[in-house]
Design a protein around this motif. Sequence first.
Motif, short mmCIF file in Angstrom:
data_model
loop_
_atom_site.label_atom_id
_atom_site.label_comp_id
_atom_site.label_asym_id
_atom_site.label_seq_id
_atom_site.Cartn_x
_atom_site.Cartn_y
_atom_site.Cartn_z
N LEU A 1 0.83 -1.21 0.00
CA LEU A 1 0.00 0.00 0.00
C LEU A 1 0.86 1.26 0.00
CD1 LEU A 1 -2.78 -1.14 2.49
CD2 LEU A 1 -3.03 -0.80 0.02
N ARG B 1 0.93 4.17 -2.82
CA ARG B 1 0.70 5.57 -2.45
C ARG B 1 1.82 6.46 -2.99
NH1 ARG B 1 2.84 8.47 1.38
NH2 ARG B 1 3.55 6.73 2.69
N LEU C 1 -3.93 10.44 1.35
CA LEU C 1 -4.59 9.15 1.12
C LEU C 1 -5.67 8.91 2.17
CD1 LEU C 1 -5.01 6.48 -0.30
CD2 LEU C 1 -3.09 5.55 1.03
N ALA D 1 -9.50 8.33 1.14
CA ALA D 1 -10.11 7.03 1.47
C ALA D 1 -10.98 7.09 2.72
CB ALA D 1 -9.01 5.99 1.67
N ASP E 1 -5.42 8.96 9.29
CA ASP E 1 -4.04 8.82 8.82
C ASP E 1 -3.15 8.10 9.85
OD1 ASP E 1 -4.30 11.15 10.39
OD2 ASP E 1 -2.58 12.11 9.42
N LEU F 1 -3.87 4.52 9.20
CA LEU F 1 -3.23 4.20 7.92
C LEU F 1 -1.73 4.00 8.11
CD1 LEU F 1 -3.39 3.77 4.91
CD2 LEU F 1 -3.47 6.25 4.61
N GLU G 1 0.44 0.77 7.06
CA GLU G 1 1.62 0.82 6.20
C GLU G 1 2.87 0.26 6.89
OE1 GLU G 1 2.51 4.49 4.27
OE2 GLU G 1 0.75 4.37 2.97
N THR H 1 -12.12 -1.21 4.68
CA THR H 1 -11.04 -0.21 4.69
C THR H 1 -10.05 -0.49 3.58
OG1 THR H 1 -11.28 0.07 7.08
CG2 THR H 1 -9.21 0.80 6.10
N LEU I 1 -9.07 1.96 0.44
CA LEU I 1 -7.69 2.32 0.11
C LEU I 1 -7.35 1.98 -1.33
CD1 LEU I 1 -5.96 1.20 3.42
CD2 LEU I 1 -6.30 3.57 2.63
#
Length: 88
Positions: A18, A22, A32, A36, A40, A43, A47, A57, A61
């Motif tokens: 991912l 990105r 992002l 989405a 963050d 996220l 990541e 989710t 994404l």
Amino acid sequence: MGIVLNEDMFKKTLGRFLRLKRIEKGITLEELGHIAQVDDKHLGKIERGNKIPRSDTLFQLLIALNATNVRIYDILAEYKSIKNEDDR
């Protein structure tokens, strides 16, 4: 023998995949998350491979990254890349 992928390695692989998508898209983590509608901070955990996203989710994404045509093979290719780095 096939690929054996434990939960920790799956989280790491998916997160890296991912992140690379990105970066390819040229957007920040915050951007992002906004697109989405994903926090963050959450996220960032995804990541980094600390969390596995829920299916909805993950779908959000992938849509935000224009990666809805991603195949499991693409993610497994990233796993092989990570495994090769870990084996060095």
